[in-house]
Design an enzyme around this catalytic site. Structure first.
Site: not given
Length: 311
Positions: A158, A253, A283
């Site tokens: 991320s 996501d 995610h």
């Protein structure tokens, strides 16, 4: 594909309590909520590795805490500098301990996890500066880590994958060797028009509004800052000559499409890229391998691909 059933059940539990607006919430409250969420997902037993040591490395604003994981294998091994996710606002060495232990074990590499400064107290470029300083330090003292100077890599998830990508760009520009980069569901383009932002806008752990708030707290509102390559690596002038990349995104996501766009940009520039969008996942799936067989399979494949580039 449908949402992975174990993850669907997890999301039902999480979505039963509306999350606070990030921009309106004290960052320490956000960090504590993230710790509680992680504790509810991670199993009480820890994955075994050879050794774990907390230490510091020099940084631009003082010492940077790092955690060094060593595998249970003898001899020189690759070294991976890992940057945690959490939207540049939350996350620390403990939040990703399960992820980094597994990375160390599966890849059979020394993993150096970096506890960089967080926004909003320390907005861009603080996290970037810390991560680049830590990676340079490890590269310059590789004998203290995995001891294979030709097998240094970066990794992250991320926001941490964003930091890994921009450190890889900096290493290329500095003519430093980098063997590979592992980018899990990376944020790569702050102001791009990516359909998955709206297709997966709500209900999948990370929302579209979360992304907007996080980006503001990290990089502010100046379009020039948000579009610079140190923030939005997709917008770099060139992606040629970058380290081989392993990029994993998730079907459900909001960051899916910009991660896939980054993989495509690297491949078009002639970079060796393994890229996969994992059907049914969300995610943060690097954390979810204990909860979901599909996440387990995805993590296994990504780490196997990464390991093969460090052999």
């Amino acid at each position: 594909m449908p949402l992975d059933p174990p993850l669907s059940a997890l999301l039902d539990r999480l979505n039963a309590t509306p999350a606070p607006r990030i921009l309106d919430t004290d960052p320490d409250v956000l960090r504590e909520a993230q710790r509680r969420l992680g504790a509810g997902i991670t199993a009480p037993e820890t994955l075994a590795v050879g050794s774990v040591e907390d230490r510091t490395v020099p940084g631009p604003a003082g010492e940077i805490p790092v955690r060094v994981y060593r595998p249970a294998v003898a001899g020189p091994v690759p070294t991976v500098v890992f940057f945690h996710g959490g939207g540049w606002i939350t996350g620390d060495l403990d939040s990703h301990d399960d992820v980094t232990r597994r990375l160390c074990r599966d890849v059979e590499a020394v993993v150096v996890a970096v506890d960089y400064r967080l926004a909003p107290e320390h907005p861009f470029p603080a996290a970037y500066d810390d991560c680049l300083a830590a990676a340079r330090h490890v590269a310059d003292r590789i004998g203290e880590y995995g001891a294979r100077p030709d097998r240094l890599a970066v990794a992250g998830d991320s926001a941490g994958a964003n930091l890994a990508a921009v450190v890889a760009l900096a290493f290329r520009d500095e003519h430093r060797d980098l063997a590979a980069q592992l980018l899990a569901y990376p944020a790569t383009d702050f102001d791009g028009d990516h359909p998955s932002r709206m297709q997966n806008a709500d209900g999948y752990l990370l929302s579209h509004q979360d992304i907007l708030d996080i980006q503001t707290l990290y990089a502010g509102d100046d379009p020039a800052v948000r579009a610079c390559a140190r923030v939005s690596p997709l917008r770099a002038d060139s992606h040629a000559g970058l380290a081989p990349a392993v990029i994993g995104t998730a079907e459900y996501d909001p960051l899916r499409d910009e991660g896939n766009a980054y993989a495509a940009a690297l491949a078009e520039a002639g970079v060796d890229v393994f890229a996969r969008t994992y059907d049914g996942l969300i995610h943060a799936f690097l954390h979810l391998f204990r909860a979901s067989p599909a996440a387990e399979a995805a993590v296994t494949e990504l780490y196997d691909q990464f390991k093969s580039r460090l052999a």
